[in-house]
Design an enzyme around this catalytic site. Structure first.
Site, PDB file in Angstrom:
ATOM      1  N   ASP A 188     -60.344 -48.192  -0.501  1.00 26.85           N
ATOM      2  CA  ASP A 188     -61.245 -48.609  -1.572  1.00 26.85           C
ATOM      3  C   ASP A 188     -60.413 -49.485  -2.522  1.00 26.85           C
ATOM      4  O   ASP A 188     -59.192 -49.582  -2.404  1.00 26.85           O
ATOM      5  CB  ASP A 188     -61.857 -47.383  -2.277  1.00 26.85           C
ATOM      6  CG  ASP A 188     -63.129 -47.737  -3.027  1.00 26.85           C
ATOM      7  OD1 ASP A 188     -63.917 -46.842  -3.328  1.00 26.85           O
ATOM      8  OD2 ASP A 188     -63.339 -48.942  -3.298  1.00 26.85           O
TER       9      ASP A 188
HETATM   10  C1  GLC Z   1     -65.767 -50.042  -5.503  1.00 25.96           C
HETATM   11  C2  GLC Z   1     -66.410 -48.867  -4.845  1.00 25.96           C
HETATM   12  C3  GLC Z   1     -66.732 -49.072  -3.401  1.00 25.96           C
HETATM   13  C4  GLC Z   1     -67.068 -50.529  -3.148  1.00 25.96           C
HETATM   14  C5  GLC Z   1     -65.829 -51.345  -3.426  1.00 25.96           C
HETATM   15  C6  GLC Z   1     -66.084 -52.850  -3.231  1.00 25.96           C
HETATM   16  O1  GLC Z   1     -64.774 -49.623  -6.376  1.00 25.96           O
HETATM   17  O2  GLC Z   1     -65.784 -47.591  -4.977  1.00 25.96           O
HETATM   18  O3  GLC Z   1     -67.831 -48.207  -3.078  1.00 25.96           O
HETATM   19  O4  GLC Z   1     -67.467 -50.706  -1.798  1.00 25.96           O
HETATM   20  O5  GLC Z   1     -65.308 -51.118  -4.712  1.00 25.96           O
HETATM   21  O6  GLC Z   1     -67.045 -53.285  -4.142  1.00 25.96           O
END
Ligand code: GLC
Length: 722
Positions: free
Chosen positions: A261
């Site tokens: 993430d």
């Molecule tokens: C965010 C989220 C994740 C998302 C990613 C890209 O922090 O936790 O769910 O897919 O970043 O946007």
């Protein structure tokens, strides 16, 4: 003569090995780096082969512009993978995932994902950071909106439907969108329901509650997995070899790649398990994270670690192989560019908008309908539509609304106006804000309600109040909305309350005083039409809540598949597990949802009554519509292992079927259970079934049980997996 990696007739593994053999260590590390957005610096890094994927770059023209740099200006021309959070729609926005789960209809959910994939892929996006499959038992956690609720069985069915819908039968299809189940794993178990907070759960809870939807997603063929932010039992999920290697790869055989993430690798320093980016990179890579989203940690640290001998180039190669394999399977080398013409034909086409309406209708849950106030007549003299969300074009898109455009949203007020006859006057007042505001506008709302035959009051949360970094310590209607409800209620005009929200809310006062309550979640661009169809009876609601509604936040966590305890709550006995100041029961139980018609369950038949190894259990019953209008019923199958070597939940969902019945129509419904379906992890965490009695409960909700029965398992069975 084309090199093998550019020859589509070569097998993928041959193309991967050929390309890998040509790459420098810097180019290999580049494939493991993903960045958000694009700048001139990023463009230069792309030319130098230092970027493997981007996110938040979209639109065929822009994707093609940036892709051209990678394909035509870098040494090996490796295409970029463009990712985006396409959770419940790209531009045609469907209900939020909690609403999708409320349909209890995997086919409809799969279709929503398939349409989302067609739109996104036509515009150059080939990877979605979805489905979010985190089980959530705590509605304080705002991300409960993004998943399928509290139950591992329903969550697994939805995970599979979404992966199959996004990816389709073949990743190389033009409309295929690579799935990325997230957030691996147990992110929804955050203490206090506070986002990004610590998760500390037993191995049994991890395996029986949080892992199943991920396993279902992997078995459905998900090509990537996103590792989570959270600390999991002392080892952060993005540096946890037990979950990332032993479970995900050795037990489940996952072959795709793992992306972290957003900067979750860099955050290992905050977690205190890495002293610097080098230790963070080393731990994440060795645990099994193949790609660094937006952290720039792999970029800055891996070459140094290889030169120092702390990380082998072989380990780098493992990750790069997985990433390249996905790119070849997606057909990116043959079709790196989007077709703007096709995008304009695919996006928001009429059939997609119709599908958005169908899914929104099915996602709506009728929580209460005292005195059958609903459906309303279309010929009422005057209808008041009041509340801060009545004419709001933003909220229905929910959190993570991708490229959804508020201008495309049909509000409740607009839907009502379209629905009623020209004999009806529609009066509108906002009444108050969602949060804060003042009571000064109550007067107008009250006056309109006094003039009306019915007041439709649309309340709930703004879309920013759920989703990421949106945990709430209270679960009440925010701001002055309940006061507005009470003021309108005091007029004596009957109220239809419409909730738009991203989490269960503790609407105890409303549940007691308001005759009709509709849970619409955030229903997407067709919100107003779907809600008006339900209110005025053009659609008979059949949705069921996939999460428990608490009476108050003090009851949290509260979920249906709880253990019995040694002192199961009993109103008659003080010395049992309950509260002295509020009932221990939920406000609305998991699986609850009413209809404008009534259903009768009969003729439960369970065979065989004595089950031995390799035998399936067949459960049939009859479901009849005994009302005067067509409707859907979600019949639910719950099982209880009455006595076992470890404590077992008082009930567990093991099957469901959404059945459409005409008035008077009766259908036979059949469920099949295998012994594995009713197995559990014993004290040694072995997957087993023990001899003994199993109760069967067939219900219209987890509390509204209509038929009961049982069968006996006659022998001990052990399964070779956990
Ligand atoms: C965010 C989220 C994740 C998302 C990613 C890209 O922090 O936790 O769910 O897919 O970043 O946007």
């Amino acid at each position: 003569m084309k090199p093998p990696y550019l020859d589509p007739n070569q097998p993928v593994n041959r193309r991967v090995e050929d390309l890998l053999s040509r790459m420098t260590i810097e180019e290999k590390i580049g494939q493991m780096c993903q960045y958000s957005g694009v700048t001139s610096k990023i463009e230069q890094m792309i030319r130098e082969g230092k970027v493997g994927a981007l996110l938040n770059v979209y639109g065929a023209a822009e994707v093609n512009r940036v892709q051209r740099i990678a394909v035509e200006e870098s040494r090996l021309g490796i295409p970029l993978l463009f990712g985006l959070d396409v959770l419940h729609g790209y531009k045609t926005i469907f209900p939020i995932p909690l609403g999708l789960a409320s349909t209890w209809d995997p086919e409809v959910v799969k279709r929503a994902a398939s349409i989302s994939a067609a739109e996104a892929s036509s515009d150059g996006i080939k990877w979605t950071f979805a489905p979010m499959v985190d089980i959530a038992r705590d509605p304080r956690w705002g991300r409960i909106a993004e998943g399928a609720g509290e139950d591992p069985y329903l969550g697994s069915v939805m995970a599979r439907a979404l992966v199959e819908g996004f990816q389709g039968p073949d990743l190389s299809n033009l409309s295929s969108l690579l799935a990325c189940p997230k957030h691996y794993v147990a992110y929804g178990g955050a203490e206090g329901g506070r986002d990004y907070n610590t998760v500390d759960i037993s191995e049994r809870t991890l395996r029986e509650i949080y892992l199943p939807p991920f396993k279902a997603a992997v078995k459905a063929g998900a090509g990537t997995i996103m590792s989570a932010f959270n600390d999991l039992n002392g080892i952060p999920a993005s540096a946890n070899p037990y979950t990332l290697k032993i479970i995900l790869r050795e037990e489940w055989g996952f072959k795709g790649f793992v992306v972290s993430d957003w900067n979750a690798i860099g955050e290992l320093i905050n977690h205190g398990i890495a002293g610097d980016i080098y230790e963070a990179a080393e731990k994440a890579l060795k645990a099994g994270v193949d790609m660094d989203m937006q952290g720039d940690v792999y970029q800055r640290a891996l070459l140094h670690l290889v030169k120092e001998g702390r990380v082998s180039e072989d380990l780098i190669d493992e990750s790069v192989r997985r990433i390249l394999e996905i790119k070849f399977k997606l057909g990116l080398f043959e079709r790196p560019y989007a077709d703007p013409e096709r995008a304009s034909q695919v996006i928001k086409r009429e059939e997609h908008i119709r599908a958005a309406l169908e899914v929104a209708r099915k996602s709506i849950v009728l929580l209460k309908n005292e005195g059958n106030l609903l459906p309303l007549s279309k010929d009422l003299k005057t209808v008041a539509v009041v509340g801060p969300l009545s004419d709001d074009k933003e909220a229905p898109l929910g959190p993570w609304s991708c490229l959804g455009n508020p201008n495309d949203v049909v509000t409740v007020l607009e839907g009502v106006k379209r629905k009623i006859s020209d004999k009806t006057r529609v009066l509108y007042a906002e009444g108050c804000d969602v949060v804060g505001g003042s009571r000064e506008d109550f007067e107008e709302a009250v006056r309109l309600a006094e003039e009306s035959d019915v007041a439709i009051v649309v309340v709930g949360e703004s879309r920013e109040m759920s989703g990421e970094a949106a945990s709430r310590a209270y679960l009440d209607l925010p701001g002055l909305q309940e006061d507005l409800l009470k003021a309108v209620h005091a007029t004596g005009t009957p109220i239809v309350m419409v909730l738009m929200n991203g989490r269960p809310l503790s609407i105890s006062w409303a549940a007691e005083h308001i005759p009709s309550i509709i849970e619409a979640w955030f229903p997407g661009i067709q919100a107003g039409n779907a809600i008006a169809d339900v209110i005025f009876g053009d659609y008979n609601p059949g949705g069921k809540i996939p999460v428990t509604f608490p009476r108050t936040v003090g009851q949290v966590p509260i979920y249906y598949n709880h253990k019995s305890t040694g002192r199961p709550p009993s109103p008659e006995n003080k010395w049992t597990s309950k509260y002295i100041d509020v009932s221990y029961t939920p406000l609305f139980p998991f699986g609850h949802g009413l209809s404008y018609t009534r259903f009768e369950y009969s003729g439960l038949y369970i065979s065989p009554q004595e089950v031995v190894k390799d035998q399936d259990i067949r459960i049939t019953f009859r479901l009849k519509n005994v009302g005067d209008r067509e409707g859907d019923e979600v019949a639910q199958l719950y099982v209880r292992d009455v006595v076992a070597s470890v404590t077992r939940p008082v009930k567990e969902l093991k099957g469901f079927r959404r059945v459409t019945l005409k008035p008077g129509e009766e259908k036979s419904v059949e469920f099949k259970l295998t012994l594995e379906d009713i197995s559990f992890l014993n004290h040694e965490l072995k997957r087993i079934v023990e001899p003994g009695e199993f109760k069967i409960m067939i219900g219209s909700s987890s509390e509204d049980i209509r038929l009961t029965g049982s069968f006996m398992v006659r022998e001990y069975v052990e399964f070779p997996w956990k």
